[in-house]
Design an enzyme around this catalytic site. Structure first.
Site, short mmCIF file in Angstrom:
data_model
loop_
_atom_site.label_atom_id
_atom_site.label_comp_id
_atom_site.label_asym_id
_atom_site.label_seq_id
_atom_site.Cartn_x
_atom_site.Cartn_y
_atom_site.Cartn_z
N ARG A 187 0.89 -1.18 0.00
CA ARG A 187 0.00 0.00 0.00
C ARG A 187 0.91 1.21 0.00
NH1 ARG A 187 -5.28 1.29 3.53
NH2 ARG A 187 -6.05 0.06 1.78
N HIS A 204 -7.21 0.76 -6.63
CA HIS A 204 -7.43 -0.10 -5.47
C HIS A 204 -8.06 -1.41 -5.96
CE1 HIS A 204 -7.72 -1.31 -1.45
NE2 HIS A 204 -8.55 -0.43 -0.94
N GLN A 214 -9.96 -3.95 -3.68
CA GLN A 214 -11.26 -3.45 -3.26
C GLN A 214 -12.31 -3.72 -4.34
OE1 GLN A 214 -12.06 -1.81 -0.19
NE2 GLN A 214 -14.04 -2.41 -1.00
N ASP A 258 -17.27 6.88 -1.54
CA ASP A 258 -15.98 6.77 -0.86
C ASP A 258 -15.70 8.13 -0.23
OD1 ASP A 258 -13.39 6.09 -0.03
OD2 ASP A 258 -12.50 6.32 -2.03
N CYS A 287 -16.35 1.51 0.41
CA CYS A 287 -15.15 0.70 0.68
C CYS A 287 -14.72 0.79 2.14
CB CYS A 287 -14.03 1.11 -0.24
SG CYS A 287 -13.65 2.87 -0.13
N ARG A 336 -13.43 -8.64 1.24
CA ARG A 336 -12.00 -8.37 0.97
C ARG A 336 -11.20 -9.65 1.24
NH1 ARG A 336 -9.87 -3.26 1.18
NH2 ARG A 336 -7.99 -4.35 0.58
#
Ligand code: CP
Ligand code: NVA
Length: 304
Positions: free
Chosen positions: A105, A132, A135, A223, A263, A291
């Site tokens: 990340r 992402h 996700q 988001d 998310c 996830r």
């Protein structure tokens, strides 16, 4: 399947490969529910490099590796200091001598590319400023569970044309779903991402009126307005995104069977109201759980 080595972006995966990952994820989830123990990754290690905080990504990858019989090592922002203590190239080469996979990340997408270019083990993008992908995989798994199909559905994204939106554009365009984003002027998704999606037949609409995006949509997605690393823009973004909050009235404009996704983490009262997040139409915690299952499919696919 083809010769994929990394998960840098979902655009590198074919529609068939994404469907195969989703099928593996569904099977792993059923098996997890039934208490089946797996040893597919016995003796294997995953290095998890974090330049930013995380709840879901860190815990789901760490627990996921354990559930598959392997182990994960958390390397936080102060451990290897990616980009400042030594070169990203050296980090990729050295980690490859110890572990069987790297999940990272990071801030810059280029860092993911550099890790992937120099690592001799699979590299998984656990979020960068641009994408992402893990996700979006969990998101389409959740949508499939709720609606039992993907093709032909319309996803309305209210918010910033950011990393999460970009990976959803990839996923939707590969899976025959329409993607509509409503965002304030100046916060549109990356033009190249949109153009590439359209060039493979993806239906992508970029509008500035939330109602226009949400009307009749099968999925409403939002988001945070201020992503990690953009904290100094928080005030400006709060102003720009006024009117883009997802509340129950927004859900009422969508299809009757609408699924609300986020998310997480959420900033309640900004991009989403607490009431909407707890509405029966919300799938945000199933999405968070997924996830784990979606990424386990990726780990099995790339590391065995
Ligand atoms: N959705 C997501 O990636 O959550 P974390 O930032 O907690 O990992
Ligand atoms: N867009 C958000 C997603 C967090 C999971 C961020 O980058 O902070």
């Amino acid at each position: 399947m083809g010769t994929l080595r990394h998960l840098v972006t979902l655009s590198d995966f074919s529609s068939e490969e994404i469907h195969e990952l989703l099928e593996t994820a569904r099977n792993l989830k059923l098996e997890a529910r039934a208490g089946v123990e797996h040893t597919m990754l016995r003796g294997k290690s995953l290095a998890m490099v974090f330049q930013k905080p995380s709840l879901r990504t860190r815990v789901s990858f760490e627990v996921g590796m354990a559930k598959l019989g392997g182990r994960a090592l958390y390397l936080g922002p102060d451990d290897i200091k990616l980009g400042s203590r030594e070169t990203t190239e050296d980090i990729a080469v050295v980690l490859s001598r110890y572990v069987d996979g790297i999940m990272a990340r990071v801030f810059a997408h280029d860092d993911i590319l550099e890790l992937a270019n120099h690592a001799t083990v699979p590299v998984i993008n656990g979020l960068c400023e641009r994408y992402h992908p893990c996700q979006a995989l969990a998101d389409v798994l959740t949508i499939w569970e709720k609606r039992r199909r993907l093709e032909g559905l319309t996803l309305a994204f209210l918010g910033d044309g950011n990393n999460v939106a970009h990976s959803l554009i990839h996923a939707c365009s590969k899976l025959g779903m329409t993607f509509r984003i409503a965002c304030p002027e100046g916060y549109e998704p990356n033009e190249e991402v949109v153009a590439t999606a359209r060039s493979i037949g993806g239906e992508v609409a970029v509008v500035h009126d939330p109602a226009e995006a949400v009307d009749g949509a099968d999925i409403v997605y939002t988001d945070v307005w201020t992503s990690m690393g953009q904290e100094e823009q928080a005030e400006e973004k709060q102003k720009a995104f006024t009117g883009f909050t997802v509340d129950r009235a927004v859900l009422d404009r969508a299809a009757k069977e609408v699924v609300l996704l986020h998310c997480l983490p959420a900033h309640y009262g900004e991009e989403i109201t607490y009431e909407a997040s707890r509405d029966p139409r919300s799938g945000i915690f199933d999405q968070a759980e997924n996830r784990l299952h979606a990424q386990n499919a990726v780990l099995v696919r790339l590391m065995t």
